[in-house]
Design an enzyme around this catalytic site. Structure first.
Site, PDB file in Angstrom:
ATOM      1  N   SER A 231       8.215  -4.837  -0.613  1.00  0.00           N
ATOM      2  CA  SER A 231       8.241  -6.039  -0.903  1.00  0.00           C
ATOM      3  C   SER A 231       8.132  -6.073  -3.164  1.00  0.00           C
ATOM      4  CB  SER A 231       7.516  -7.381  -0.653  1.00  0.00           C
ATOM      5  OG  SER A 231       6.655  -7.287  -0.692  1.00  0.00           O
TER       6      SER A 231
ATOM      7  N   SER B  70       4.515  -2.054   1.025  1.00  0.00           N
ATOM      8  CA  SER B  70       5.150  -2.314  -0.246  1.00  0.00           C
ATOM      9  C   SER B  70       5.033  -2.392  -1.633  1.00  0.00           C
ATOM     10  CB  SER B  70       5.483  -4.921  -0.485  1.00  0.00           C
ATOM     11  OG  SER B  70       5.153  -5.190   0.360  1.00  0.00           O
TER      12      SER B  70
ATOM     13  N   LYS C 292       4.114  -8.907 -10.534  1.00  0.00           N
ATOM     14  CA  LYS C 292       5.197  -9.885  -9.339  1.00  0.00           C
ATOM     15  C   LYS C 292       4.096 -11.240  -9.503  1.00  0.00           C
ATOM     16  CE  LYS C 292       5.399  -7.873  -4.163  1.00  0.00           C
ATOM     17  NZ  LYS C 292       4.975  -7.757  -3.329  1.00  0.00           N
TER      18      LYS C 292
END
Lengths: 132, 489
Positions: B168, B192, B93
């Site tokens: 996210s 997330s 990420k």
């Protein structure tokens, strides 16, 4: 939508064990700041160093009220939590420290590499104390 | 074989669809090289990423750097080096700092930021021999549950590109679901990892807060942020957690208990007599009926496997949403204060709408006169939720429920919804606030072919139990037909 400023002004002043006086003094000032929508968002934007246009301000103010209306449900729990200590973290760890020994770190060049403006190997910033 | 033919061949072999465990076996037996495996992932990215946008473009590290990392891994493999992730392509990420590789957290504020150091998680991956294949898209600053707040375009759900992947860590979950990487790293503040894993039909583990170092992760809410793995199987999740977990001198909040051997062979009958807590409060009003029935069916399956289902009552998740909203936005306003465009990154003018919204509420709730009304009230309610779980875990070993109350929503759903993320994550917020470990595992599909997930929550540091229960469920349902489905991209 929550009725604006149903929050009573006087009783919300902080009466905690820490910083009582300082907070209370500023509180009376900030309550005026928050007294209407426009100055409220303007003041928050100033505190947070955000540039907010008038249109954005209107929208943000509305959304702030929506969010405040939702989170007001915490009042339902007041009786249940009155005896509880606040938790700001959940690790149970306290005072994690290490010996204060120097060790290799970023070089000056590496540390400055992402800066937009430098001078003599230092970060260059806009004047803080002057008005120009 | 020329390069184009090689790529076609690699797509045919589908090496990119392997799990970490399978890929490791193949690498050790010399059935293929890390180069082949990495090229297969890169070919898949080239083929499908224009449709799902799971990676930040231009993809970094460069092709040459990725390939040279794979070649280096191959050299080590040929000298019989044994590292837990040697030669395995993993996506990370974009809120994890990567030395010399652009790290944006999907915000234009960090558009040109090249970190001079690696996050501890990234360093651990490299030390374990992994090949970093790219940085994945996310909600800007990890603010959201849709990836629609990314300044680099939304990621799409690989199962149906008209739908959201969740967030996210939406890019990481989508990349794994679409076989663009063998596994990926995400981070969770509250939801997330688990929520995008649920919406993309993959396994996502949020470890106990402090179990995995936050050093070098672009901070969202520091008392909650927990990095963790997103994988194709529970076994892979265990393997990755073992690499990631541990104390870190650079993060004083990392936890001291020793890291377990999460990859131990599964003990038989772990499910037998296991007490699984079910709280009706987690089947909230308005929950999608297909989600509810799929989770209830999974509970029945566990009961048939020998588990004892115990009814428990937990504090209603809507209160956790409020606690989370206040704490998270307060910490966000503080964490984002550092972006002044002086040392790195660009001007604060570039903050997007969602970041501004969160900074505004956080600044408000922390400002004098309102601190007691909001932050302090939330911090007390946080204690209530922590105690609530402690009491529940006196009666049960794990708690189980839906991960998300809905199926993956349509693209555009987050627009103008001031609390979209907080509401979408309502069922994962309570355990996050209490710092507990939780895992999402896929349990099937809706009639519309969208993934459904279930979460298993344990007490602090009970990752081993959570993983074992998830693994046994996965094994017991390994032959269910839905598991054969692949996204059609």
């Amino acid at each position: 939508m929550v009725k604006k400023h149903e929050i009573s002004k006087s009783k919300d002043l902080i009466i905690s064990s820490t910083g009582t006086t300082a907070r209370s003094e500023i509180s009376s000032a900030s309550v005026t700041y928050f007294s209407d929508d426009k100055t409220r968002i303007k003041h928050i934007a100033e505190l947070a160093a955000l540039d907010i246009t008038q249109d954005e301000g209107v929208k943000l103010s509305q959304q702030l009220d929506e969010t405040l209306a939702y989170i007001n449900n915490l009042k339902d729990l007041d009786n249940l939590v009155s005896q509880l200590e606040p938790s700001s973290q959940i690790t149970g760890l306290e005072n994690i420290s290490r010996e204060d020994e120097p060790s290799p770190s970023l070089s000056q060049d590496e540390a400055l590499k992402n800066a937009k403006a430098t001078q003599n190997g230092l970060f260059k910033v806009k004047g803080v104390l002057n008005n120009d | 074989m020329d390069y184009l033919k090689l790529k076609e061949f690699l797509i045919m072999t589908e090496l990119n669809s392997l799990t970490i465990k399978q890929a490791k076996e193949g690498l050790i037996k010399r059935e293929f090289s890390s180069f082949d495996l990495t090229e297969a992932c890169l070919a898949q990215i080239e083929k499908v990423d224009k449709k799902i946008n799971a990676f930040i473009k231009p993809i970094a590290p460069t092709y040459d750097d990725v390939v040279s990392a794979a070649r280096k891994a191959d050299k080590l493999l040929s000298s019989n080096q044994d590292l837990p992730l040697l030669g395995i392509p993993i996506a990370v990420k974009d809120n994890f700092s990567t030395m010399g590789i652009r790290t944006t957290a999907s915000s234009k504020v960090l558009d040109d930021y090249i970190p001079p150091y690696d996050a501890t998680v990234v360093k651990k991956l490299k030390d374990a021999g992994a090949v970093l294949i790219g940085k994945t898209n996310m909600d800007a600053w990890a603010h959201g549950s849709s990836t629609e707040t990314s300044d680099y375009g939304s990621t799409k759900n690989p199962w149906n590109t008209k739908h959201l992947p969740g967030g996210s860590s939406g890019g990481s979950a989508a990349a794994v679901a679409a076989d663009e990487a063998i596994a990926a790293i995400g981070s969770e503040t509250a939801g997330s990892i688990r929520q995008p894993a649920s919406w993309c039909g993959v396994v996502g583990l949020k470890p106990t807060y402090g179990r995995v170092s936050r050093y070098g992760v672009i901070a969202m809410a520091s008392s909650l942020d927990s990095p963790g793995p997103i994988t194709k199987t529970v076994e892979d999740s265990a393997l990755l957690l073992r690499v990631l977990a541990g104390t870190d001198e650079f993060d004083a909040t990392t936890s001291l208990p020793p890291v377990g051997d999460y990859t131990l062979p599964v003990v038989d009958n772990k499910i037998k007599n296991l007490k699984i807590g079910i709280s009706d409060e987690y089947f909230i009003d308005g929950i999608d009926k297909e989600v509810e029935s799929a989770v209830r069916l999974s509970i029945e399956k566990l009961e048939k496997m020998g588990a004892k289902i115990v009814k428990i009552n937990l504090v209603k998740p809507k209160y956790a949403t409020s606690v989370y909203t206040i704490i998270q936005r307060s910490e966000v306003s503080s964490n984002l204060a550092r972006y002044d465009g002086v040392r790195f990154g660009k001007d604060r003018k570039l903050f997007g709408e969602e970041a501004k919204r969160r900074i505004v509420l956080g600044t408000y709730s922390l400002s004098s006169g309102y601190y007691n009304q909001y932050y302090n009230r939330a911090a007390k309610a946080r204690s209530l939720i922590v105690n609530d779980f402690e009491k529940a875990f006196e009666k049960v070993n794990v708690i189980l429920g839906p991960t998300s109350p809905s199926l993956p929503l349509h693209a555009g759903a987050s627009e103008n919804a001031a609390m979209f993320g907080e509401i979408a994550d309502i069922l994962v917020e309570p355990s996050s606030i209490a710092g507990l470990p939780g895992i999402n595992i896929p349990i099937g599909f809706s009639k519309s072919m969208l993934p459904i997930g279930m979460q298993i929550i344990g007490r602090q540091f009970a990752e081993d139990l959570v993983l074992q229960v998830a693994h046994q469920y996965e094994m017991a349902t390994a032959n269910e037909n839905w598991r054969k489905k692949r996204p059609n991209l």
